[in-house]
Design a protein around this motif. Structure first.
Motif, PDB file in Angstrom:
ATOM      1  N   VAL A  29      23.245  99.304 102.342  1.00  0.00           N
ATOM      2  CA  VAL A  29      23.923  98.092 101.866  1.00  0.00           C
ATOM      3  C   VAL A  29      23.063  97.490 100.769  1.00  0.00           C
ATOM      4  CG1 VAL A  29      24.960  95.885 102.502  1.00  0.00           C
ATOM      5  CG2 VAL A  29      24.773  97.700 104.230  1.00  0.00           C
ATOM      6  N   THR A  30      23.623  97.334  99.577  1.00  0.00           N
ATOM      7  CA  THR A  30      22.834  96.748  98.478  1.00  0.00           C
ATOM      8  C   THR A  30      22.931  95.229  98.523  1.00  0.00           C
ATOM      9  OG1 THR A  30      24.595  96.681  96.781  1.00  0.00           O
ATOM     10  CG2 THR A  30      23.427  98.768  97.064  1.00  0.00           C
ATOM     11  N   GLY A  31      21.892  94.573  98.004  1.00  0.00           N
ATOM     12  CA  GLY A  31      21.882  93.110  97.975  1.00  0.00           C
ATOM     13  C   GLY A  31      22.051  92.514  99.353  1.00  0.00           C
ATOM     14  N   ALA A  32      21.275  93.032 100.308  1.00  0.00           N
ATOM     15  CA  ALA A  32      21.525  92.672 101.713  1.00  0.00           C
ATOM     16  C   ALA A  32      20.431  91.799 102.305  1.00  0.00           C
ATOM     17  CB  ALA A  32      21.692  93.938 102.549  1.00  0.00           C
ATOM     18  N   GLU A  78      24.997  90.126 106.572  1.00  0.00           N
ATOM     19  CA  GLU A  78      25.919  90.193 107.716  1.00  0.00           C
ATOM     20  C   GLU A  78      26.567  91.571 107.835  1.00  0.00           C
ATOM     21  OE1 GLU A  78      26.056  87.961 110.000  1.00  0.00           O
ATOM     22  OE2 GLU A  78      24.880  86.443 108.958  1.00  0.00           O
ATOM     23  N   ILE A  79      26.830  92.209 106.707  1.00  0.00           N
ATOM     24  CA  ILE A  79      27.362  93.586 106.756  1.00  0.00           C
ATOM     25  C   ILE A  79      26.333  94.489 107.440  1.00  0.00           C
ATOM     26  CG2 ILE A  79      28.053  95.605 105.392  1.00  0.00           C
ATOM     27  CD1 ILE A  79      28.997  93.599 103.190  1.00  0.00           C
ATOM     28  N   ALA A  80      25.069  94.338 107.029  1.00  0.00           N
ATOM     29  CA  ALA A  80      23.998  95.150 107.636  1.00  0.00           C
ATOM     30  C   ALA A  80      23.943  94.908 109.144  1.00  0.00           C
ATOM     31  CB  ALA A  80      22.661  94.809 106.981  1.00  0.00           C
ATOM     32  N   ALA A  81      24.020  93.640 109.549  1.00  0.00           N
ATOM     33  CA  ALA A  81      23.959  93.308 110.988  1.00  0.00           C
ATOM     34  C   ALA A  81      25.136  93.936 111.735  1.00  0.00           C
ATOM     35  CB  ALA A  81      23.964  91.792 111.165  1.00  0.00           C
ATOM     36  N   VAL A 136      20.814 101.508 109.552  1.00  0.00           N
ATOM     37  CA  VAL A 136      21.111 100.730 108.350  1.00  0.00           C
ATOM     38  C   VAL A 136      19.870 100.594 107.475  1.00  0.00           C
ATOM     39  CG1 VAL A 136      21.896  98.498 107.487  1.00  0.00           C
ATOM     40  CG2 VAL A 136      22.937  99.468 109.545  1.00  0.00           C
ATOM     41  N   ILE A 137      20.095 100.777 106.186  1.00  0.00           N
ATOM     42  CA  ILE A 137      19.032 100.572 105.198  1.00  0.00           C
ATOM     43  C   ILE A 137      19.501  99.446 104.285  1.00  0.00           C
ATOM     44  CG2 ILE A 137      17.674 101.628 103.347  1.00  0.00           C
ATOM     45  CD1 ILE A 137      18.955 104.380 104.511  1.00  0.00           C
ATOM     46  N   ILE A 138      18.699  98.414 104.148  1.00  0.00           N
ATOM     47  CA  ILE A 138      19.076  97.394 103.170  1.00  0.00           C
ATOM     48  C   ILE A 138      18.314  97.656 101.874  1.00  0.00           C
ATOM     49  CG2 ILE A 138      19.758  95.667 104.879  1.00  0.00           C
ATOM     50  CD1 ILE A 138      17.136  94.193 104.308  1.00  0.00           C
ATOM     51  N   GLY A 139      19.044  97.566 100.773  1.00  0.00           N
ATOM     52  CA  GLY A 139      18.440  97.728  99.449  1.00  0.00           C
ATOM     53  C   GLY A 139      18.351  96.357  98.810  1.00  0.00           C
ATOM     54  N   ALA A 140      17.167  95.963  98.361  1.00  0.00           N
ATOM     55  CA  ALA A 140      17.027  94.640  97.748  1.00  0.00           C
ATOM     56  C   ALA A 140      15.889  94.648  96.743  1.00  0.00           C
ATOM     57  CB  ALA A 140      16.788  93.587  98.827  1.00  0.00           C
ATOM     58  N   ARG A 141      16.026  93.780  95.759  1.00  0.00           N
ATOM     59  CA  ARG A 141      15.042  93.783  94.666  1.00  0.00           C
ATOM     60  C   ARG A 141      13.846  92.893  94.955  1.00  0.00           C
ATOM     61  NH1 ARG A 141      18.435  90.228  90.212  1.00  0.00           N
ATOM     62  NH2 ARG A 141      19.074  88.641  91.699  1.00  0.00           N
ATOM     63  N   ASP A 142      14.055  91.801  95.683  1.00  0.00           N
ATOM     64  CA  ASP A 142      12.969  90.863  95.965  1.00  0.00           C
ATOM     65  C   ASP A 142      12.196  91.359  97.180  1.00  0.00           C
ATOM     66  OD1 ASP A 142      12.247  87.613  95.529  1.00  0.00           O
ATOM     67  OD2 ASP A 142      11.823  88.443  97.518  1.00  0.00           O
ATOM     68  N   GLU A 143      10.939  91.759  96.934  1.00  0.00           N
ATOM     69  CA  GLU A 143      10.126  92.404  97.981  1.00  0.00           C
ATOM     70  C   GLU A 143       9.987  91.555  99.238  1.00  0.00           C
ATOM     71  OE1 GLU A 143       8.691  95.507  98.237  1.00  0.00           O
ATOM     72  OE2 GLU A 143       9.982  95.896  96.531  1.00  0.00           O
ATOM     73  N   GLN A 144       9.687  90.279  99.018  1.00  0.00           N
ATOM     74  CA  GLN A 144       9.426  89.409 100.168  1.00  0.00           C
ATOM     75  C   GLN A 144      10.694  89.197 100.991  1.00  0.00           C
ATOM     76  OE1 GLN A 144       7.628  85.691  99.058  1.00  0.00           O
ATOM     77  NE2 GLN A 144       7.104  85.221 101.165  1.00  0.00           N
ATOM     78  N   LEU A 156      27.988 103.784 101.904  1.00  0.00           N
ATOM     79  CA  LEU A 156      27.359 102.989 100.838  1.00  0.00           C
ATOM     80  C   LEU A 156      28.194 101.738 100.637  1.00  0.00           C
ATOM     81  CD1 LEU A 156      25.503 102.402  98.393  1.00  0.00           C
ATOM     82  CD2 LEU A 156      27.043 103.833  97.016  1.00  0.00           C
ATOM     83  N   VAL A 157      27.583 100.576 100.810  1.00  0.00           N
ATOM     84  CA  VAL A 157      28.274  99.320 100.509  1.00  0.00           C
ATOM     85  C   VAL A 157      27.617  98.712  99.278  1.00  0.00           C
ATOM     86  CG1 VAL A 157      29.027  97.067 101.330  1.00  0.00           C
ATOM     87  CG2 VAL A 157      28.786  98.956 102.967  1.00  0.00           C
ATOM     88  N   ASN A 158      28.360  98.738  98.170  1.00  0.00           N
ATOM     89  CA  ASN A 158      27.879  98.129  96.924  1.00  0.00           C
ATOM     90  C   ASN A 158      28.209  96.642  96.984  1.00  0.00           C
ATOM     91  OD1 ASN A 158      26.857 100.388  95.307  1.00  0.00           O
ATOM     92  ND2 ASN A 158      28.960 101.157  95.412  1.00  0.00           N
ATOM     93  N   ASN A 159      27.273  95.898  97.566  1.00  0.00           N
ATOM     94  CA  ASN A 159      27.527  94.469  97.810  1.00  0.00           C
ATOM     95  C   ASN A 159      26.836  93.554  96.803  1.00  0.00           C
ATOM     96  OD1 ASN A 159      27.950  91.966  99.683  1.00  0.00           O
ATOM     97  ND2 ASN A 159      25.738  92.099  99.359  1.00  0.00           N
ATOM     98  N   ALA A 160      25.715  94.003  96.220  1.00  0.00           N
ATOM     99  CA  ALA A 160      24.944  93.129  95.325  1.00  0.00           C
ATOM    100  C   ALA A 160      25.845  92.582  94.218  1.00  0.00           C
ATOM    101  CB  ALA A 160      23.776  93.899  94.717  1.00  0.00           C
ATOM    102  N   GLY A 161      25.742  91.284  93.985  1.00  0.00           N
ATOM    103  CA  GLY A 161      26.565  90.691  92.934  1.00  0.00           C
ATOM    104  C   GLY A 161      25.996  89.367  92.483  1.00  0.00           C
TER     105      GLY A 161
END
Ligand SMILES: NC(=O)c1ccc[n+]([C@@H]2O[C@H](COP(=O)([O-])OP(=O)(O)OC[C@H]3O[C@@H](n4cnc5c(N)ncnc54)[C@H](OP(=O)(O)O)[C@@H]3O)[C@@H](O)[C@H]2O)c1
Length: 235
Positions: A9-12, A19-22, A31-39, A80-85
């Motif tokens: 799930v991107t942007g998760a 919530e999609i990831a949960a 589930v793998i969450i993909g996110a740009r902000d490390e923290q 694959l859920v392209n959620n980031a927006g």
């Protein structure tokens, strides 16, 4: 290879993606969450008890690296859920908008989906029946833009980025015919998240439900469509 389904799930790190990831985890998926902000990525992964990978959807390099990491760890991808927006702010009337803002929003909401989907396709093709969900929006519907969303301010960035995403979804479905991969666009409804300063009247969990439904379609489910909780939406 594990029988458990593997979902990215991107942007998760927050909002609907979280919530999609949960909800996918609650169905027993890895589930793998993909996110740009490390923290925020680390915090969300820990809170959800899921895997995570660095992913900025506007950066093809991170998408390739994320795909390589998933390949090494799991060998395939089932969902694959392209959620980031991004929404791009309020000042986006077509007559006055800065074209740079429109490009910025398209970079995430349209090109980001193209980049991540194509990076993940070799992994998705190894699944017995992969599902791709593109998080769109009701405001991307040209039919609805002049009807139920007629009162909203005109926007040259966010609504067209989702219209283009809807079209891309239909074109992917055509291109992926015969692969077993089903790809659809989802409208979560107006949900209270950071995207709209929490003005939405639905919860992020309610918005996540349609993405989860489309991520778990049976093999004879639809492809190349645009759906909300009530069913198909007009383009
Ligand atoms: N909320 C609504 O009412 C509504 C309605 C229709 C459609 N949607 C769609 O639903 C999706 C989720 O929105 P939301 O309401 O949950 O918004 P949100 O709370 O603002 O979350 C957006 C997520 O996208 C991530 N993101 C943005 N740009 C990214 C990039 N370049 N690479 C990786 N991640 C990136 C953000 O990460 P950072 O923390 O790094 O910024 C954040 O995790 C979006 O596609 C949105 O357009 C929302």
């Amino acid at each position: 290879m594990t029988e458990q389904k593997i979902a990215l799930v991107t942007g998760a790190n927050k909002g609907i993606g979280y919530e999609i990831a949960a909800q996918l985890k609650a169905l027993g998926m890895t589930v793998i969450i993909g996110a740009r902000d490390e923290q925020r990525r680390a915090q969300a992964a820990q809170a959800l008890g899921v895997e995570s990978v660095a992913l900025d959807v506007t950066d093809a390099g991170t998408a390739e690296k994320a795909a390589a990491w998933i390949d090494e760890r799991f060998g395939r991808l089932d969902v694959l859920v392209n959620n980031a927006g991004v929404v791009g702010g309020r000042a986006q009337a077509p007559t006055t908008v800065d074209p740079a803002l429109v490009r910025e929003v398209f970079e995430t909401n349209f090109f980001g989906v193209l980049t991540v989907t194509n990076a993940m396709l070799p992994l998705l093709k190894r699944s017995a029946g992969a599902r791709i969900v593109n998080m769109s929006s009701g405001v991307g519907s040209i039919g609805a833009a002049t009807a139920i969303y007629g009162e909203l301010p005109a926007g040259a960035a966010y609504p067209p980025s989702k219209t283009a995403l809807n079209s891309l979804t239909a074109q992917y479905a055509k291109d992926l015919r015969g692969t077993g991969i089903l790809i659809n666009a989802a409208d979560p409804g107006y949900c209270a998240t950071d995207l709209n300063n929490h003005t939405g009247f639905r919860t992020a969990a309610q918005g996540a439900a349609i993405a989860v439904k489309l991520a778990t379609l049976d093999d004879d489910g639809p492809t190349g469509g645009f759906f909300n909780d009530d069913g198909p939406l007009p383009w």
